[in-house]
Structures are given as structure tokens and as C-alpha cells.
Enzyme design. Sequence first.
Site, short mmCIF file in Angstrom:
data_model
loop_
_atom_site.label_atom_id
_atom_site.label_comp_id
_atom_site.label_asym_id
_atom_site.label_seq_id
_atom_site.Cartn_x
_atom_site.Cartn_y
_atom_site.Cartn_z
N LYS A 25 0.84 -1.22 0.00
CA LYS A 25 0.00 0.00 0.00
C LYS A 25 0.87 1.26 0.00
O LYS A 25 0.61 2.19 -0.77
CB LYS A 25 -0.92 0.04 1.23
CG LYS A 25 -1.93 -1.08 1.32
CD LYS A 25 -2.91 -0.86 2.46
CE LYS A 25 -2.27 -0.86 3.84
NZ LYS A 25 -1.66 -2.13 4.26
N ARG A 43 -9.39 0.85 8.83
CA ARG A 43 -8.87 -0.49 9.12
C ARG A 43 -9.85 -1.32 9.94
O ARG A 43 -9.57 -2.47 10.25
CB ARG A 43 -7.58 -0.35 9.92
CG ARG A 43 -6.33 -0.81 9.17
CD ARG A 43 -5.17 -0.41 10.02
NE ARG A 43 -3.97 -1.13 9.80
CZ ARG A 43 -2.87 -0.61 9.23
NH1 ARG A 43 -2.88 0.62 8.79
NH2 ARG A 43 -1.78 -1.32 9.13
N ARG A 74 11.77 -5.96 4.93
CA ARG A 74 11.55 -4.53 4.65
C ARG A 74 12.46 -3.64 5.50
O ARG A 74 12.68 -3.89 6.67
CB ARG A 74 10.08 -4.18 4.97
CG ARG A 74 9.77 -2.70 4.78
CD ARG A 74 8.31 -2.45 4.65
NE ARG A 74 7.57 -2.63 5.90
CZ ARG A 74 6.25 -2.47 6.00
NH1 ARG A 74 5.53 -2.15 4.94
NH2 ARG A 74 5.65 -2.65 7.14
N ARG A 122 11.57 -1.49 10.98
CA ARG A 122 10.50 -1.10 11.89
C ARG A 122 10.36 -2.14 12.99
O ARG A 122 10.45 -3.33 12.72
CB ARG A 122 9.18 -0.98 11.12
CG ARG A 122 9.04 0.31 10.36
CD ARG A 122 7.86 0.34 9.43
NE ARG A 122 6.62 -0.19 9.98
CZ ARG A 122 5.44 -0.14 9.36
NH1 ARG A 122 5.34 0.42 8.17
NH2 ARG A 122 4.35 -0.65 9.92
N ARG A 165 0.15 -8.86 13.57
CA ARG A 165 -0.45 -7.87 12.65
C ARG A 165 -1.29 -8.57 11.58
O ARG A 165 -2.35 -8.09 11.19
CB ARG A 165 0.64 -7.03 11.99
CG ARG A 165 1.30 -6.07 12.96
CD ARG A 165 2.58 -5.52 12.42
NE ARG A 165 2.39 -4.62 11.30
CZ ARG A 165 3.32 -4.38 10.38
NH1 ARG A 165 4.49 -4.99 10.43
NH2 ARG A 165 3.07 -3.54 9.41
P1 AMP Z 1 1.09 0.75 8.90
O1 AMP Z 1 2.29 1.61 8.70
O2 AMP Z 1 -0.08 1.19 8.06
O3 AMP Z 1 1.38 -0.72 8.76
O4 AMP Z 1 0.63 0.97 10.42
C1 AMP Z 1 1.47 0.66 11.50
C2 AMP Z 1 0.67 0.54 12.79
O5 AMP Z 1 0.03 1.79 13.07
C3 AMP Z 1 -0.45 -0.47 12.75
O6 AMP Z 1 -0.01 -1.79 13.01
C4 AMP Z 1 -1.35 0.07 13.87
O7 AMP Z 1 -0.83 -0.22 15.15
C5 AMP Z 1 -1.25 1.57 13.65
N1 AMP Z 1 -2.28 2.05 12.69
C6 AMP Z 1 -2.08 2.59 11.47
N2 AMP Z 1 -3.24 2.89 10.89
C7 AMP Z 1 -4.22 2.54 11.76
C8 AMP Z 1 -5.63 2.59 11.74
N3 AMP Z 1 -6.30 3.06 10.67
N4 AMP Z 1 -6.30 2.14 12.82
C9 AMP Z 1 -5.65 1.67 13.90
N5 AMP Z 1 -4.32 1.57 13.98
C10 AMP Z 1 -3.60 2.01 12.93
#
Ligand code: AMP
Length: 218
Positions: free
Chosen positions: A13, A91, A130, A166, A177
Site C-alpha cells: 500500500k 482499518r 523490509r 520497523r 499484525r
Molecule cells: P502501517 O504503517 O499502516 O502498517 O501501520 C502501522 C501501525 O500503526 C499499525 O499496526 C497500527 O498499530 C497503527 N495504525 C495505522 N493505521 C491505523 C488505523 N487506521 N487504525 C488503527 N491503527 C492504525
Amino acid sequence: MILVLLGAPGAGKGTQAKFLSEKLNLMHISTGDILRDELKKGTELGKKASQYMQKGELVPDEIIVEMIKNIMSDPKSQNSKNGFLMDGFPRTLNQAQKFDEMLLSLNLGINKVVNIDVKKEELIKRLSSRRVCHSCNNICSLNDQKNGGLIEEGKCPVCGGQLYQRKDDEERVIMQRLEVYETQTRPLIDYYAEKGVLVNIDGMGSEEKIAERIVSTL
Ligand code: AMP
């Protein structure tokens, strides 16, 4: 235009969002990037969110919805671009419903939801290899053959900055996750399919090929 990118962690994404937001002049809203920035700045929001992020859990809906509301209702955001590209939001079903209400109140609606589909084994491989650049946020992979060894040395192939892994890309957190994705985020595919705005994209192959597939559906 409001475009939403759906997909499991590691589906690509973020990479596709960078490309599409430039091509279509959309404001790229990545909730994950915003939360990581808040943490870097040491804000209360960042500290609170990181407790969930480190465990691979979702940050509570109220926090995320409030964050998005603030960005989208800011006249500067609304005027600066052709619209918004949502990356990592919504999400949960609750977030999706709140987002619909928010858009309605702004006289907007979702044009398309692109679901990037990738098999679980491939997601695990991508997430564990990554790396992200501290300076320019470039996302790259240890499996990338075209970088002349830079990535293995921990250097960003774009700007030479320091790469890092990360915390939530460590194996233990990855599995959590993916589990959270299955239970809380996957139901959004049906939610948007019923609304008639969903397109499914095969997320296997090169970044360029996947980008081409997405653009051809818009
Ligand atoms: P990402 O970079 O999109 O993989 O997001 C990393 C982490 O941020 C996720 O595993 C969640 O802990 C938090 N996060 C990001 N977007 C959301 C969302 N829309 N709702 C809840 N937690 C989020």
C-alpha cells in the site's frame, strides 16, 4: 477524488500510495506514517499509539478517527490537491462507517477502494525483509537485487540515509499484525464490495506492474 488503498500489512500500500498520489496529485494520508512521526516528535499521541503499534495491535478507533477528521476538515488540505489517497485507513468497520459519515458531512464520497491482494507467505517474506530510510522514508527490501549492495550495508539507495527495520516488522509482531488484519480489516472488502466501489488487484509482481494494474482500473 477519494481513493482508498486496502490490503494486509506488506501488500504494498505504502509504495503504491507514493506513486499514485504523485501521479493523480492526491494528498497522501498514511495513518501509520503520521503515528510514527508523532512518536519521533515525542508527542502524547505518538507515545500512546506506540504502545499498540509495538505489539502489532490497532490504535483505538477514537484516536484515529479524530486524527483523520482534523486533517480532512482543514481547508488547507481540501484546497491543496485533487483529493485524498487513504493508505492504512480505514482499518475497522467502525472506522469505515465513521469515515462515510465524515465524507457525507463534507459533501464528499469514496470514488474507489483498491484492494491489493497478496498471499500470506509472500507478506511474511516482504515484511521481514523490509527496511525504511530514516531521512526520506523510502521503503526498500533486502531482497532487492538492483541496489549494488547498498541496502545490505544499511544505506538508502535513494538518498544514502540510514536504513532501519520497523519494530513491528520483527517476526513475532508480524504474525500478530496479520492476525489483526484477518479479523478486523478483511471484513472491509465485503463492506466496500456491497457499496459497489471495490476493485481487486493482484499484488504479486513488480511494483511497476502492480501500479499499471491499479491505474488501468481508475
Ligand atoms: P502501517 O504503517 O499502516 O502498517 O501501520 C502501522 C501501525 O500503526 C499499525 O499496526 C497500527 O498499530 C497503527 N495504525 C495505522 N493505521 C491505523 C488505523 N487506521 N487504525 C488503527 N491503527 C492504525
